[in-house]
Design a protein around this motif. Structure first.
Motif, short mmCIF file in Angstrom:
data_model
loop_
_atom_site.label_atom_id
_atom_site.label_comp_id
_atom_site.label_asym_id
_atom_site.label_seq_id
_atom_site.Cartn_x
_atom_site.Cartn_y
_atom_site.Cartn_z
N ARG A 189 0.82 -1.21 0.00
CA ARG A 189 0.00 0.00 0.00
C ARG A 189 0.85 1.26 0.00
N PRO A 218 0.14 3.92 -3.20
CA PRO A 218 -1.13 4.65 -3.08
C PRO A 218 -1.18 5.56 -1.87
N ALA A 219 -0.59 5.12 -0.76
CA ALA A 219 -0.59 5.97 0.44
C ALA A 219 0.20 7.24 0.21
N ARG A 220 1.35 7.10 -0.46
CA ARG A 220 2.15 8.29 -0.73
C ARG A 220 1.43 9.24 -1.68
N MET A 221 0.74 8.68 -2.65
CA MET A 221 -0.03 9.53 -3.56
C MET A 221 -1.12 10.28 -2.80
N GLY A 222 -1.74 9.60 -1.84
CA GLY A 222 -2.75 10.27 -1.03
C GLY A 222 -2.17 11.39 -0.20
N LEU A 223 -0.98 11.17 0.37
CA LEU A 223 -0.33 12.21 1.16
C LEU A 223 0.07 13.39 0.28
N GLY A 281 -1.54 14.26 -2.34
CA GLY A 281 -2.79 14.95 -2.62
C GLY A 281 -3.21 15.89 -1.50
N TRP A 282 -3.06 15.42 -0.26
CA TRP A 282 -3.34 16.30 0.88
C TRP A 282 -2.43 17.51 0.86
N ARG A 313 -5.73 13.54 10.90
CA ARG A 313 -5.90 12.23 10.27
C ARG A 313 -5.44 11.11 11.20
N ARG A 365 1.68 6.86 6.41
CA ARG A 365 1.67 6.44 5.01
C ARG A 365 0.57 5.43 4.73
N GLY A 366 -0.19 5.06 5.74
CA GLY A 366 -1.32 4.18 5.51
C GLY A 366 -1.23 2.82 6.15
#
Length: 356
Positions: free
Chosen positions: A13, A16-21, A23-24, A148, A189-190
């Motif tokens: 994961r 995807p977790a880094r991409m989400g971070l 994005g934030w 978060r 990171r998720g």
């Protein structure tokens, strides 16, 4: 899926977790970029920065969003306090100023990039704006990630497929706090983990400088820091560990007069540190002073000063006075050598107060 298996799947994961971070971070950069861009536009700094039909504030907003994404990744990778997050943002703002205003902006406007002192002086207002934007974005990103993390900890009864892996760390020294910070980065990171740090001391002690406290060169507060401030995303328990049940995977705690409490775990990290080892040297343990914590340092300092007082006023025999003022350090490693040097400074620094 069990907590242990879920913890082991963290690497799958990661992206995807880094991409989400990111994005934030991009969202935070956009939010803080709007008022900073408005301020720049009000002062006429973006009037000639347009590219074709795109107005001058357009490239800056794109830059602010990209810088925010970078800040989000950096702050999430090394989660610290608010001041550190804002400082990371300021640093990225400086790098962004070099890359955007001194390089990319000139290329987009058909000019040759230059990194001369004159060009840097001309872009000084943009530097101030980028540093302001970076600091604000770092602070906002830190706030978002903190919320978060708190939300993930407060969620009750997660689905079985998302059961959190329970990590318990015993010991609040260098090893325990380093492990907790690493787990915090994984959680941000998720990774589905819940981290608890247990220590019988609620402050981190910088033990290499205990000798300076013993000599009076430093105060105890100078080499200690609150544990809770160092690991803000970790659940901290100020208690002593009474027992570890490896079969039942629980840790028994004692905190003051409260009844014993058992904390379950899936993964256990033991970082309890070391204890003095006297190597069976005759008389050392019975008559010596250890130097492992603040109490030891203060006790040693008081003992040395007490011997100076006794030799100055209470002991007329020269041989006995010489014996009282003779100090022996057992151990010639880093701690022993440091103790010798600091004892020398302590005694010679106060000798003029003892005329006898």
């Amino acid at each position: 899926m069990s907590g242990a298996a879920n913890f082991g799947s963290q690497s799958r994961r990661e992206l995807p977790a880094r991409m989400g971070l990111a994005g934030w971070g991009a969202a935070a950069g956009l939010v803080t970029g709007l008022p900073v861009g408005a301020l720049m536009g009000y002062q006429g700094m973006l009037a000639d920065r347009g590219i074709g039909a795109i107005p001058g504030w357009g490239p800056f907003i794109l830059y602010a969003t990209a810088a925010g994404a970078a800040i989000g990744l950096v702050v999430a990778y090394r989660p610290r306090g608010l001041a550190v997050a804002a400082s990371c943002g300021v640093l990225i703002g400086l790098l962004g100023w070099l890359l955007f205003w001194l390089t990319l902006d000139r290329v987009l406007r058909g000019q040759t990039p230059t990194w001369s002192i004159l060009a840097a002086a001309e872009a000084y207002p943009e530097l101030v704006a980028d540093l302001l934007h970076g600091g604000l974005t770092g602070a906002v990103v830190h706030g978002l990630f903190s919320l978060r993390a708190r939300r993930s900890r407060s969620e009750s009864a997660p689905p079985e497929s998302e059961q959190l892996a329970r990590v318990v760390i015993v010991g609040g020294g260098f090893g325990g706090l380093s492990a907790a910070k690493r787990f915090e980065r994984l959680a941000l990171r998720g990774a589905a983990i819940d981290v608890t740090l247990i220590s019988d001391s609620n402050f981190l002690l910088f033990t290499p400088m205990l000798a300076e406290v013993a000599s009076g060169a430093l105060e105890p507060s100078h080499i200690s820091a609150p544990v809770r401030a160092a690991v803000v995303h970790t659940r901290f328990r100020h208690a002593a560990v009474e027992d570890i049940d490896t079969d039942g995977r629980t840790v028994s705690l004692i905190a003051g007069s409260a009844p014993a409490e058992r904390i379950p775990y899936d993964h256990l990290v033991l970082a309890v540190g070391s204890v003095p080892h006297f190597l069976d040297l005759p008389g050392v343990q019975a008559h010596g002073y250890t130097l492992k914590d603040l109490n030891d340092a203060i006790l040693l300092r008081n003992h040395v000063i007490g011997l100076l007082e006794r030799a100055d006023h209470m002991e007329p025999d020269p041989r006995e006075r010489e014996r009282l003022l003779t100090f022996v350090v057992a151990g010639g490693g880093f701690a022993g050598a440091e103790a010798v040097a600091e004892l020398f400074d302590l005694t010679h620094g106060v000798l003029h107060y003892f005329p006898g």
